[in-house]
Design a protein around this motif. Sequence first.
Motif, mmCIF file in Angstrom:
data_model
loop_
_atom_site.group_PDB
_atom_site.id
_atom_site.type_symbol
_atom_site.label_atom_id
_atom_site.label_comp_id
_atom_site.label_asym_id
_atom_site.label_seq_id
_atom_site.Cartn_x
_atom_site.Cartn_y
_atom_site.Cartn_z
ATOM 1 N N UNK A 1 6.561 3.260 20.094
ATOM 2 C CA UNK A 1 6.681 2.745 18.740
ATOM 3 C C UNK A 1 8.167 2.661 18.375
ATOM 4 N N UNK A 2 8.542 1.587 17.756
ATOM 5 C CA UNK A 2 9.946 1.400 17.403
ATOM 6 C C UNK A 2 10.295 2.224 16.163
ATOM 7 N N UNK A 3 11.571 2.308 15.908
ATOM 8 C CA UNK A 3 12.060 3.068 14.759
ATOM 9 C C UNK A 3 11.572 2.465 13.444
ATOM 10 N N UNK A 4 11.496 1.140 13.363
ATOM 11 C CA UNK A 4 11.018 0.469 12.156
ATOM 12 C C UNK A 4 9.538 0.774 11.942
ATOM 13 N N UNK A 5 8.762 0.814 13.024
ATOM 14 C CA UNK A 5 7.346 1.158 12.927
ATOM 15 C C UNK A 5 7.142 2.574 12.411
ATOM 16 N N UNK A 6 7.958 3.522 12.892
ATOM 17 C CA UNK A 6 7.875 4.903 12.411
ATOM 18 C C UNK A 6 8.236 5.000 10.925
ATOM 19 N N UNK A 7 9.243 4.249 10.528
ATOM 20 C CA UNK A 7 9.643 4.238 9.124
ATOM 21 C C UNK A 7 8.528 3.678 8.245
ATOM 22 N N UNK A 8 7.864 2.622 8.713
ATOM 23 C CA UNK A 8 6.753 2.040 7.955
ATOM 24 C C UNK A 8 5.594 3.028 7.815
ATOM 25 N N UNK A 9 5.291 3.750 8.884
ATOM 26 C CA UNK A 9 4.222 4.748 8.844
ATOM 27 C C UNK A 9 4.593 5.869 7.873
ATOM 28 N N UNK A 10 5.845 6.313 7.921
ATOM 29 C CA UNK A 10 6.299 7.372 7.018
ATOM 30 C C UNK A 10 6.207 6.930 5.556
ATOM 31 N N UNK A 11 6.639 5.723 5.248
ATOM 32 C CA UNK A 11 6.581 5.210 3.876
ATOM 33 C C UNK A 11 5.137 5.070 3.418
ATOM 34 N N UNK A 12 4.269 4.581 4.296
ATOM 35 C CA UNK A 12 2.852 4.454 3.944
ATOM 36 C C UNK A 12 2.243 5.833 3.660
ATOM 37 N N UNK A 13 2.561 6.817 4.495
ATOM 38 C CA UNK A 13 2.061 8.177 4.290
ATOM 39 C C UNK A 13 2.590 8.746 2.975
ATOM 40 N N UNK A 14 3.856 8.510 2.676
ATOM 41 C CA UNK A 14 4.455 9.005 1.442
ATOM 42 C C UNK A 14 3.760 8.407 0.216
ATOM 43 N N UNK A 15 3.542 7.093 0.223
ATOM 44 C CA UNK A 15 2.850 6.453 -0.897
ATOM 45 C C UNK A 15 1.406 6.944 -1.019
ATOM 46 N N UNK A 16 0.740 7.142 0.103
ATOM 47 C CA UNK A 16 -0.621 7.663 0.087
ATOM 48 C C UNK A 16 -0.647 9.065 -0.526
ATOM 49 N N UNK A 17 0.288 9.907 -0.153
ATOM 50 C CA UNK A 17 0.361 11.266 -0.681
ATOM 51 C C UNK A 17 0.608 11.267 -2.187
ATOM 52 N N UNK A 18 1.556 10.465 -2.643
ATOM 53 C CA UNK A 18 1.845 10.379 -4.090
ATOM 54 C C UNK A 18 0.627 9.854 -4.834
ATOM 55 N N UNK A 19 -0.031 8.842 -4.287
ATOM 56 C CA UNK A 19 -1.230 8.288 -4.910
ATOM 57 C C UNK A 19 -2.315 9.353 -5.019
ATOM 58 N N UNK A 20 -2.521 10.128 -3.961
ATOM 59 C CA UNK A 20 -3.517 11.197 -3.971
ATOM 60 C C UNK A 20 -3.179 12.240 -5.037
ATOM 61 N N UNK A 21 -1.924 12.637 -5.122
ATOM 62 C CA UNK A 21 -1.526 13.682 -6.069
ATOM 63 C C UNK A 21 -1.699 13.243 -7.513
ATOM 64 N N UNK A 22 -1.341 12.013 -7.815
ATOM 65 C CA UNK A 22 -1.346 11.572 -9.205
ATOM 66 C C UNK A 22 -2.680 11.000 -9.668
#
Length: 130
Positions: A1-22
């Motif tokens: 997986x490329x660095x951009x792909x890892x960054x996209x996964x991290x951002x998606x996980x971050x948004x999912x976590x914030x959405x779950x919390x709020x």
Amino acid sequence: MSMIGLLEVFIAFLFFFVFQCFFFHTKSDAGPILKEWPFLRMPPGMLVQLPRIYDWTVEVLEATGLTFSFKGPWCTGTDLLFTADPRNINHILSSNFGNYPKGPEFKKIFDVLGDGILAVDLELWVELRK
């Protein structure tokens, strides 16, 4: 997986976590819990409740024994104390009124009230109350 792909996964996980919390924050049996976030502290949890802010405030006060300390964003000086306890209200507005002066900023803001009982401090308040 490329660095951009890892960054996209991290951002998606971050948004999912914030959405779950709020947005999927459920109320426990102990009442509504207001999380304290780093730096932002309690306002993010309150902003989610804006459509039903009055009902939510009553729920928080009931869950915390009618007195609740709200912590605003760090270094802004917006920490507030909410109370609906009749003993606290009596203490603040009646028995120890002199310990809670309104100050000159209050006088400037509420200048439109003039020198009525709602806008004055200390000695003049005691005279008007008689």
